[in-house]
Design an enzyme around this catalytic site. Structure first.
Site, PDB file in Angstrom:
ATOM      1  N   TYR A  72       2.714  10.068  -0.171  1.00  0.00           N
ATOM      2  CA  TYR A  72       3.788   9.518   0.674  1.00  0.00           C
ATOM      3  C   TYR A  72       5.179   9.825   0.100  1.00  0.00           C
ATOM      4  O   TYR A  72       6.181   9.683   0.796  1.00  0.00           O
ATOM      5  CB  TYR A  72       3.656   7.999   0.859  1.00  0.00           C
ATOM      6  CG  TYR A  72       2.377   7.515   1.511  1.00  0.00           C
ATOM      7  CD1 TYR A  72       1.486   8.400   2.109  1.00  0.00           C
ATOM      8  CD2 TYR A  72       2.050   6.164   1.536  1.00  0.00           C
ATOM      9  CE1 TYR A  72       0.308   7.962   2.685  1.00  0.00           C
ATOM     10  CE2 TYR A  72       0.876   5.712   2.117  1.00  0.00           C
ATOM     11  CZ  TYR A  72       0.005   6.613   2.687  1.00  0.00           C
ATOM     12  OH  TYR A  72      -1.165   6.165   3.252  1.00  0.00           O
ATOM     13  N   HIS A 122      -8.022   9.244  -1.958  1.00  0.00           N
ATOM     14  CA  HIS A 122      -7.411   9.245  -0.621  1.00  0.00           C
ATOM     15  C   HIS A 122      -8.342   9.806   0.465  1.00  0.00           C
ATOM     16  O   HIS A 122      -8.448   9.250   1.546  1.00  0.00           O
ATOM     17  CB  HIS A 122      -6.101  10.041  -0.674  1.00  0.00           C
ATOM     18  CG  HIS A 122      -5.100   9.618   0.346  1.00  0.00           C
ATOM     19  ND1 HIS A 122      -3.744   9.589   0.121  1.00  0.00           N
ATOM     20  CD2 HIS A 122      -5.244   9.184   1.630  1.00  0.00           C
ATOM     21  CE1 HIS A 122      -3.119   9.177   1.207  1.00  0.00           C
ATOM     22  NE2 HIS A 122      -4.008   8.925   2.137  1.00  0.00           N
ATOM     23  N   ASP A 131       0.838  -1.202   0.000  1.00  0.00           N
ATOM     24  CA  ASP A 131       0.000   0.000   0.000  1.00  0.00           C
ATOM     25  C   ASP A 131       0.877   1.257   0.000  1.00  0.00           C
ATOM     26  O   ASP A 131       1.694   1.457   0.899  1.00  0.00           O
ATOM     27  CB  ASP A 131      -0.875   0.001   1.260  1.00  0.00           C
ATOM     28  CG  ASP A 131      -1.837   1.187   1.276  1.00  0.00           C
ATOM     29  OD1 ASP A 131      -2.935   1.055   0.724  1.00  0.00           O
ATOM     30  OD2 ASP A 131      -1.477   2.250   1.837  1.00  0.00           O
ATOM     31  N   LYS A 173      -2.893   5.835  -4.167  1.00  0.00           N
ATOM     32  CA  LYS A 173      -4.043   6.709  -3.885  1.00  0.00           C
ATOM     33  C   LYS A 173      -3.883   8.069  -4.555  1.00  0.00           C
ATOM     34  O   LYS A 173      -2.765   8.599  -4.639  1.00  0.00           O
ATOM     35  CB  LYS A 173      -4.192   6.920  -2.367  1.00  0.00           C
ATOM     36  CG  LYS A 173      -4.055   5.648  -1.566  1.00  0.00           C
ATOM     37  CD  LYS A 173      -4.318   5.848  -0.089  1.00  0.00           C
ATOM     38  CE  LYS A 173      -3.924   4.612   0.697  1.00  0.00           C
ATOM     39  NZ  LYS A 173      -2.504   4.527   1.046  1.00  0.00           N
TER      40      LYS A 173
HETATM   41  P1  NDP Z   1       0.289   1.444  11.934  1.00  0.00           P
HETATM   42  O1  NDP Z   1      -0.841   1.305  12.868  1.00  0.00           O
HETATM   43  O2  NDP Z   1       0.552   0.410  10.932  1.00  0.00           O
HETATM   44  O3  NDP Z   1       1.574   1.655  12.860  1.00  0.00           O
HETATM   45  C1  NDP Z   1       2.842   1.836  12.346  1.00  0.00           C
HETATM   46  C2  NDP Z   1       3.793   2.085  13.527  1.00  0.00           C
HETATM   47  O4  NDP Z   1       3.889   0.906  14.342  1.00  0.00           O
HETATM   48  C3  NDP Z   1       5.192   2.415  13.071  1.00  0.00           C
HETATM   49  O5  NDP Z   1       5.697   3.383  13.946  1.00  0.00           O
HETATM   50  C4  NDP Z   1       5.951   1.103  13.238  1.00  0.00           C
HETATM   51  O6  NDP Z   1       7.300   1.383  13.496  1.00  0.00           O
HETATM   52  C5  NDP Z   1       5.247   0.498  14.431  1.00  0.00           C
HETATM   53  N1  NDP Z   1       5.241  -0.967  14.430  1.00  0.00           N
HETATM   54  C6  NDP Z   1       4.925  -1.793  13.398  1.00  0.00           C
HETATM   55  N2  NDP Z   1       4.996  -3.081  13.775  1.00  0.00           N
HETATM   56  C7  NDP Z   1       5.363  -3.079  15.077  1.00  0.00           C
HETATM   57  C8  NDP Z   1       5.618  -4.104  16.011  1.00  0.00           C
HETATM   58  N3  NDP Z   1       5.479  -5.380  15.703  1.00  0.00           N
HETATM   59  N4  NDP Z   1       6.007  -3.749  17.274  1.00  0.00           N
HETATM   60  C9  NDP Z   1       6.148  -2.447  17.600  1.00  0.00           C
HETATM   61  N5  NDP Z   1       5.905  -1.423  16.757  1.00  0.00           N
HETATM   62  C10 NDP Z   1       5.528  -1.737  15.492  1.00  0.00           C
HETATM   63  O7  NDP Z   1       0.130   2.895  11.270  1.00  0.00           O
HETATM   64  P2  NDP Z   1       0.091   3.466   9.804  1.00  0.00           P
HETATM   65  O8  NDP Z   1      -0.472   4.837   9.918  1.00  0.00           O
HETATM   66  O9  NDP Z   1       1.411   3.346   9.150  1.00  0.00           O
HETATM   67  O10 NDP Z   1      -1.011   2.581   9.029  1.00  0.00           O
HETATM   68  C11 NDP Z   1      -0.703   1.481   8.207  1.00  0.00           C
HETATM   69  C12 NDP Z   1      -0.753   1.852   6.737  1.00  0.00           C
HETATM   70  O11 NDP Z   1      -2.047   2.317   6.370  1.00  0.00           O
HETATM   71  C13 NDP Z   1       0.147   3.037   6.357  1.00  0.00           C
HETATM   72  O12 NDP Z   1       1.506   2.740   6.371  1.00  0.00           O
HETATM   73  C14 NDP Z   1      -0.431   3.424   5.025  1.00  0.00           C
HETATM   74  O13 NDP Z   1       0.009   2.554   3.997  1.00  0.00           O
HETATM   75  C15 NDP Z   1      -1.927   3.282   5.319  1.00  0.00           C
HETATM   76  N6  NDP Z   1      -2.531   4.559   5.775  1.00  0.00           N
HETATM   77  C16 NDP Z   1      -3.568   5.090   5.033  1.00  0.00           C
HETATM   78  C17 NDP Z   1      -4.172   6.255   5.405  1.00  0.00           C
HETATM   79  C18 NDP Z   1      -5.274   6.801   4.583  1.00  0.00           C
HETATM   80  O14 NDP Z   1      -5.678   7.963   4.790  1.00  0.00           O
HETATM   81  N7  NDP Z   1      -5.820   6.047   3.654  1.00  0.00           N
HETATM   82  C19 NDP Z   1      -3.758   7.022   6.593  1.00  0.00           C
HETATM   83  C20 NDP Z   1      -2.683   6.388   7.329  1.00  0.00           C
HETATM   84  C21 NDP Z   1      -2.120   5.196   6.935  1.00  0.00           C
HETATM   85  P3  NDP Z   1       8.553   0.690  12.703  1.00  0.00           P
HETATM   86  O15 NDP Z   1       8.419   1.018  11.250  1.00  0.00           O
HETATM   87  O16 NDP Z   1       9.736   1.319  13.332  1.00  0.00           O
HETATM   88  O17 NDP Z   1       8.452  -0.786  12.966  1.00  0.00           O
END
Ligand code: NDP
Length: 274
Positions: free
Chosen positions: A53, A111, A48, A78
Site C-alpha cells: 500500500y 498477502h 490494517d 502484509k
Molecule cells: P471497502 O469495501 O472498505 O470500500 C472502500 C470504499 O468505500 C472507499 O471508496 C470509501 O471511500 C467508500 N466508503 C467507505 N465508507 C463509506 C460510507 N459510509 N459511505 C459511502 N462510501 C464509503 O474496500 P477496501 O478494498 O478498501 O477494503 C477494506 C480494507 O481491506 C482495505 O482498505 C485494506 O486494508 C483491506 N484489503 C485487503 C486486501 C487483501 O488482498 N488482503 C485487498 C483489498 C483490501 P472514502 O474513503 O472516500 O470514504
C-alpha cells in the site's frame, strides 16, 4: 469507547478487535495520518495496512499522532508477493517494522498465496517464536492453499483475510476456516463502493434507519467475520463504526446472504500475476 473494543479470541488465545480500519489506496501521507489518528481517537483499535500500500510510514505516524498507546492497538501488515521466501520475508518484515516505527506486529499476513512458498511461513514461524509477531495469518487463501500450508508447517494460521461481501460469501472457505478455528476476516466489505447500488441494502437501510454501510458491516459481525472498512472521511470513519446499537433479524440476515452470486470484485487468487 467500549463496543469498538469487542474482540474475537483467535486459535492461539490472542484477542483481536472484530472491527478495524482499512487503508488500501490511501497513498496521500497527510490523509493517511489524519484518518488513522482520527479513527484511533474515536475508538478504533485495529488498523490494517500492507507493504504494497506504500503507506506504512504514514500509518506509523498516524498511530504516534493519536491519543492511543501502541500496546492498545492491533496493528496488521502484509508480506508482498515478491518478498516470499525465507530470508526475503525476514528482510521485508524488518522494513515493515521500521516504517511503522514499532518493534512488533500484532498480526502479519501472507498477502496472496501465489507464489506459494512454504519457506515464507517458516520465516514467519521464527518471528512468531521470537515474539515479534503475535498472530500469524494469511490472506486470499482458498481451501487447498490452507490445506497445503497446514500439511507442512507447525503453526496453523489464526486468520484468513479474504474478499467477503454479500455477492461473495465464500461459504466453503468460511466453513473450512470455522472447522479449523481460523478466523475469517473481510476485505472489501463495502464492495469497494458497489454495495450502495444494491436495492435490498437500500431497503434494509430504510427499515433499520441505518446507512447501507452500517447494515453491511453489522452483517459481517453477525456472520462472525472480522471487518475492516476503509474510509478517509471523518464522518464515514465515525458512522461506519456505529454498528453496535442494533441487530439485524435472522430473516434479514438470510435475505442478505441470498444476494450471494459468487461474484468477486477483486482478482481470483489463482490468476493473479502481480
Ligand atoms: P471497502 O469495501 O472498505 O470500500 C472502500 C470504499 O468505500 C472507499 O471508496 C470509501 O471511500 C467508500 N466508503 C467507505 N465508507 C463509506 C460510507 N459510509 N459511505 C459511502 N462510501 C464509503 O474496500 P477496501 O478494498 O478498501 O477494503 C477494506 C480494507 O481491506 C482495505 O482498505 C485494506 O486494508 C483491506 N484489503 C485487503 C486486501 C487483501 O488482498 N488482503 C485487498 C483489498 C483490501 P472514502 O474513503 O472516500 O470514504
Amino acid at each position: 469507547m467500549q463496543p469498538l473494543g469487542e474482540k474475537v479470541i483467535l486459535n492461539n488465545g490472542v484477542k483481536m478487535p472484530s472491527f478495524g480500519l482499512g487503508t488500501f489506496k490511501v497513498t496521500d501521507e497527510k490523509e493517511c495520518i489524519q484518518a488513522v489518528s482520527y479513527a484511533l481517537d474515536i475508538g478504533y483499535r485495529h488498523i490494517d495496512t500492507a507493504s504494497i500500500y506504500g503507506n506504512e510510514l504514514a500509518v506509523g505516524k498516524g498511530i504516534k499522532e493519536s491519543s492511543v498507546k501502541r500496546e492498545d492497538i492491533f496493528l496488521v501488515s502484509k508480506l508482498w508477493n515478491s518478498d516470499q521466501g525465507y530470508d526475503s520475508t525476514l528482510r521485508a518484515f524488518e522494513k515493515t517494522l521500521k516504517k511503522l516505527d514499532t518493534d512488533y506486529l500484532d498480526m502479519y499476513l501472507i498477502h496472496w498465496p501465489k507464489p506459494f512458498n512454504i519457506e515464507t511461513w517458516k520465516a514467519m514461524e521464527r518471528l512468531y517464536d521470537e515474539k515479534v509477531i503475535k498472530v500469524l495469518g494469511v490472506s486470499n487463501f482458498k481451501m487447498y492453499h490452507l490445506e497445503d500450508l497446514m500439511a507442512y508447517t507447525n503453526i496453523k494460521p489464526a486468520v484468513n483475510q479474504v474478499e467477503y461481501h454479500p455477492w461473495f460469501i465464500q461459504k466453503e472457505v468460511h466453513e473450512f476456516c470455522q472447522l479449523h478455528k481460523i478466523q475469517l476476516e473481510a476485505w472489501g466489505p463495502l464492495m469497494q463502493g458497489k454495495i450502495f447500488d444494491i436495492p435490498l441494502m437500500k431497503e434494509l437501510s430504510e427499515k433499520y434507519n441505518k446507512t447501507i454501510a452500517q447494515i453491511a458491516l453489522r452483517w459481517d459481525l453477525q456472520m462472525g467475520v472480522v471487518t475492516i472498512p476503509k474510509s478517509t472521511r471523518p464522518e464515514r470513519i465515525k458512522s461506519n463504526a456505529e454498528i453496535y446499537d442494533f441487530v439485524i433479524s435472522d430473516e434479514d440476515m438470510k435475505r442478505i446472504g441470498e444476494l450471494n452470486i459468487s461474484k468477486r470484485i477483486g482478482p481470483d487468487p489463482d490468476s493473479i500475476n502481480f
